[in-house]
Design a protein around this motif. Structure first.
Motif, PDB file in Angstrom:
ATOM      1  N   ASP A  29       0.857  -1.184   0.000  1.00  0.00           N
ATOM      2  CA  ASP A  29       0.000   0.000   0.000  1.00  0.00           C
ATOM      3  C   ASP A  29       0.890   1.230   0.000  1.00  0.00           C
ATOM      4  OD1 ASP A  29      -3.259   0.304   0.869  1.00  0.00           O
ATOM      5  OD2 ASP A  29      -2.031   2.109   0.953  1.00  0.00           O
ATOM      6  N   LYS A  34      -0.705   2.998   7.223  1.00  0.00           N
ATOM      7  CA  LYS A  34      -1.543   1.794   7.152  1.00  0.00           C
ATOM      8  C   LYS A  34      -0.663   0.538   7.174  1.00  0.00           C
ATOM      9  CE  LYS A  34      -5.673   1.614   4.826  1.00  0.00           C
ATOM     10  NZ  LYS A  34      -6.595   1.632   3.692  1.00  0.00           N
ATOM     11  N   THR A  84     -11.903   2.706  -6.507  1.00  0.00           N
ATOM     12  CA  THR A  84     -12.445   3.229  -7.770  1.00  0.00           C
ATOM     13  C   THR A  84     -13.639   4.127  -7.437  1.00  0.00           C
ATOM     14  OG1 THR A  84     -13.711   1.154  -7.964  1.00  0.00           O
ATOM     15  CG2 THR A  84     -11.732   1.358  -9.326  1.00  0.00           C
ATOM     16  N   GLU A 157     -18.793  -6.252   3.491  1.00  0.00           N
ATOM     17  CA  GLU A 157     -18.117  -5.784   4.697  1.00  0.00           C
ATOM     18  C   GLU A 157     -18.816  -6.361   5.922  1.00  0.00           C
ATOM     19  OE1 GLU A 157     -17.583  -1.526   4.644  1.00  0.00           O
ATOM     20  OE2 GLU A 157     -16.652  -1.629   2.681  1.00  0.00           O
ATOM     21  N   LYS A 272     -21.807   4.198  -5.757  1.00  0.00           N
ATOM     22  CA  LYS A 272     -20.878   4.522  -6.851  1.00  0.00           C
ATOM     23  C   LYS A 272     -21.024   3.535  -8.014  1.00  0.00           C
ATOM     24  CE  LYS A 272     -16.622   2.122  -5.382  1.00  0.00           C
ATOM     25  NZ  LYS A 272     -16.509   1.155  -6.473  1.00  0.00           N
TER      26      LYS A 272
HETATM   27  N1  LIG Z   1     -15.453  -2.541   0.295  1.00  0.00           N
HETATM   28  C1  LIG Z   1     -16.170  -3.519  -0.215  1.00  0.00           C
HETATM   29  O1  LIG Z   1     -17.063  -4.094   0.415  1.00  0.00           O
HETATM   30  C2  LIG Z   1     -15.906  -3.998  -1.635  1.00  0.00           C
HETATM   31  C3  LIG Z   1     -16.454  -5.217  -2.063  1.00  0.00           C
HETATM   32  C4  LIG Z   1     -16.196  -5.643  -3.350  1.00  0.00           C
HETATM   33  C5  LIG Z   1     -15.445  -4.855  -4.210  1.00  0.00           C
HETATM   34  N2  LIG Z   1     -14.960  -3.654  -3.780  1.00  0.00           N
HETATM   35  C6  LIG Z   1     -14.141  -2.855  -4.707  1.00  0.00           C
HETATM   36  O2  LIG Z   1     -12.767  -3.100  -4.399  1.00  0.00           O
HETATM   37  C7  LIG Z   1     -11.991  -1.897  -4.580  1.00  0.00           C
HETATM   38  C8  LIG Z   1     -11.290  -1.536  -3.280  1.00  0.00           C
HETATM   39  O3  LIG Z   1     -12.272  -1.276  -2.292  1.00  0.00           O
HETATM   40  P1  LIG Z   1     -11.868  -1.078  -0.759  1.00  0.00           P
HETATM   41  O4  LIG Z   1     -13.126  -0.874  -0.012  1.00  0.00           O
HETATM   42  O5  LIG Z   1     -10.922  -2.159  -0.367  1.00  0.00           O
HETATM   43  O6  LIG Z   1     -11.063   0.327  -0.895  1.00  0.00           O
HETATM   44  P2  LIG Z   1     -10.128   1.041   0.191  1.00  0.00           P
HETATM   45  O7  LIG Z   1     -10.233   2.486  -0.136  1.00  0.00           O
HETATM   46  O8  LIG Z   1     -10.485   0.563   1.551  1.00  0.00           O
HETATM   47  O9  LIG Z   1      -8.658   0.520  -0.137  1.00  0.00           O
HETATM   48  C9  LIG Z   1      -7.915   0.926  -1.238  1.00  0.00           C
HETATM   49  C10 LIG Z   1      -6.433   0.966  -0.803  1.00  0.00           C
HETATM   50  O10 LIG Z   1      -5.643   1.167  -1.967  1.00  0.00           O
HETATM   51  C11 LIG Z   1      -4.524   1.958  -1.582  1.00  0.00           C
HETATM   52  N3  LIG Z   1      -3.906   2.513  -2.789  1.00  0.00           N
HETATM   53  C12 LIG Z   1      -4.356   3.491  -3.601  1.00  0.00           C
HETATM   54  N4  LIG Z   1      -3.502   3.691  -4.617  1.00  0.00           N
HETATM   55  C13 LIG Z   1      -2.476   2.822  -4.440  1.00  0.00           C
HETATM   56  C14 LIG Z   1      -1.292   2.529  -5.158  1.00  0.00           C
HETATM   57  N5  LIG Z   1      -0.958   3.205  -6.271  1.00  0.00           N
HETATM   58  N6  LIG Z   1      -0.471   1.570  -4.686  1.00  0.00           N
HETATM   59  C15 LIG Z   1      -0.768   0.894  -3.544  1.00  0.00           C
HETATM   60  N7  LIG Z   1      -1.877   1.128  -2.823  1.00  0.00           N
HETATM   61  C16 LIG Z   1      -2.727   2.076  -3.272  1.00  0.00           C
HETATM   62  C17 LIG Z   1      -5.119   2.979  -0.626  1.00  0.00           C
HETATM   63  O11 LIG Z   1      -4.124   3.568   0.198  1.00  0.00           O
HETATM   64  C18 LIG Z   1      -6.100   2.095   0.154  1.00  0.00           C
HETATM   65  O12 LIG Z   1      -5.488   1.567   1.310  1.00  0.00           O
HETATM   66  C19 LIG Z   1     -12.975  -0.851  -5.084  1.00  0.00           C
HETATM   67  O13 LIG Z   1     -12.963  -0.854  -6.489  1.00  0.00           O
HETATM   68  C20 LIG Z   1     -14.310  -1.358  -4.579  1.00  0.00           C
HETATM   69  O14 LIG Z   1     -15.382  -0.910  -5.360  1.00  0.00           O
HETATM   70  C21 LIG Z   1     -15.147  -3.213  -2.501  1.00  0.00           C
END
Ligand SMILES: NC(=O)c1ccc[n+]([C@@H]2O[C@H](COP(=O)([O-])OP(=O)(O)OC[C@H]3O[C@@H](n4cnc5c(N)ncnc54)[C@H](O)[C@@H]3O)[C@@H](O)[C@H]2O)c1
Length: 418
Positions: A29, A34, A84, A157, A272
């Protein structure tokens, strides 16, 4: 070895899930704080079971780091799990994906094949029309220098660990055999149905799922407003009786919970993703009727309840908000309906707002910084308050609903006598 980029809900769960299955996983990350927290054995958000998995695997099969060069040099497979979010037009903002791709590709040597897999939720056609050209512009041939696939994640979640290690099905959108075979191999230990489909189909399945859930919720919310207009309808009872239909029963993951009224869907995914598919449809020349109305009803139901609260409450009286997380069993406050109600009240001049959430007080304060009086217990929150707004369906509120019997309660989730 596997690299997982982005250690949020999806990335940390994915990394630990594969680590637990015996793969060696780098969890990368950009957020140093974090990564440090994770290295120290702490999960940066509430998600049951992750802490145990972290303690069990860190330093053995799971390696949290900000050092991409070592991770990419040693990995054959890279999952992208970055955010995203929506842009101003409701489209998926691919900035984090592009940023992560650029960083990863800067460590890929030609002749050293890496399978790049987008696990983030991206609208159908993104892999084909955005990610592939992006990689090619960086000078790599897709299918030869690097493999490219998508692999939507369906976890919820609060249940992320179980959903990841016991998935209903595994979907990959892959168009080169080498990447498909790598993914089939890493998912083999999960022993679940494995579907390999085209890039667009893989992405589409995720939106089919999330927009159906959003549609069910907006349907239930529209019905609740219609029932108010008619009057003398016991809304929660009506929905519970609806759920008794045997065509609904036996739904193990509680699909019926989406066909139940509330105060609008929130969180990181449904708003979203519904907006993004709707925007994509318009961009591709198809005007969606249902999706646009799902979004409209979601805004309408929030305005409807805010209006009810403001009609009944005087500006100088105390109002208690119970629940700040976007749903129970989570401390995620991204796009939470609670913000809408609190912000709406404050903008209208209501000042004396107290709030209590069993898990999310801190996360809410960190993100929104509103001048609220946060309370440590439900008892403290409702003390000296006549008007109580239940925004999140925490079990605690139902279990202690006796405490509310002399209050004016706006049960926006129809949760107290569910
Ligand atoms: N949260 C959910 O329940 C869920 C379920 C299914 C799918 N998704 C999808 O999965 C994706 C991630 O969701 P999330 O809730 O885990 O997001 P999040 O915001 O909790 O985590 C994203 C992480 O990516 C890191 N990051 C950003 N750019 C980076 C880079 N260049 N290199 C390394 N790390 C980087 C951020 O610091 C952050 O810790 C999204 O597209 C979301 O729509 C989420």
């Amino acid at each position: 070895m596997i690299t997982v980029i982005g250690l949020g809900f999806v990335g940390l769960t994915t990394g630990l899930g594969f680590a637990k299955k015996g793969f060696k996983v780098y969890g990368v990350d950009v957020a140093q704080g974090k990564v440090d927290l994770i290295k120290s054995g702490k999960v940066p958000f509430y998600e049951p079971h992750l802490e145990e998995a972290l303690k069990e695997t860190t330093g053995k099969t799971f390696f949290p780091t900000t050092d991409l060069s070592e991770a990419i040099a040693n990995s054959e497979l890279v999952f992208f799990c970055v955010g995203t979010p929506s842009d101003d037009e409701g489209r998926a903002d691919l900035g984090q994906i592009n940023g992560a791709l650029t960083s990863v590709l800067s460590h890929v040597r030609k002749g050293d094949f890496k399978a790049l897999v987008i696990k983030s939720t991206v609208p159908p056609s993104t892999t084909k029309e955005k990610v592939k050209p992006f990689i090619e512009k960086e000078g790599f041939e897709v299918g030869k220098d690097v493999g490219l696939a998508n692999n939507p994640e369906f976890l919820r979640e609060g249940y992320a660990w179980d959903d990841f290690v016991n998935p209903d099905r595994i979907v990959i959108g892959a168009e080169d055999e080498r990447t498909r075979a790598i993914l089939e191999k890493v998912y083999a230990p999960f022993g679940r149905p494995f579907y390999s489909v085209s890039w667009n189909t893989g992405e589409y399945i995720k939106y089919l799922s999330n927009t159906l859930l959003a549609t069910l919720i907006s349907y239930a919310n529209e019905q609740s407003m219609l029932a108010y207009a008619v009057g003398d309808i016991d809304i929660s009872k009506a929905f519970k009786i609806l759920h008794q239909d045997k065509r609904w029963s036996g739904s193990p993951a509680g699909m019926t919970s989406y066909v139940y009224p509330g105060c609008g869907f929130g969180g990181y995914c449904l708003p979203k993703d519904t907006a993004a598919l709707n925007a994509l449809a318009a961009q591709k020349g198809y005007q969606s009727g249902i999706l646009q109305n799902v979004i409209n009803v979601n805004a309408q139901v929030k305005a409807f309840h805010l209006d009810r609260i403001m009609t009944a409450c005087k500006k100088d009286e105390n109002i208690t908000v119970l629940g700040l997380a976007f749903k129970a069993e989570s401390d995620d406050v991204r796009d939470t309906p609670a913000w809408y109600f609190i912000n709406g009240l404050m903008e209208a001049g209501y000042k004396n707002i107290k709030a209590y959430d069993p898990l999310a007080n801190h996360a809410y304060d960190l993100l929104y910084k509103q001048p609220l009086q946060y309370c440590k217990t439900m008892e403290e929150a409702i003390d000296n308050t006549e008007k109580v707004v239940v925004v999140t369906a925490w079990k605690e509120f139902k279990e202690k609903s006796d405490l509310l019997k002399d209050k004016v309660v706006f049960d926006l989730r129809y949760a107290l006598n569910k």
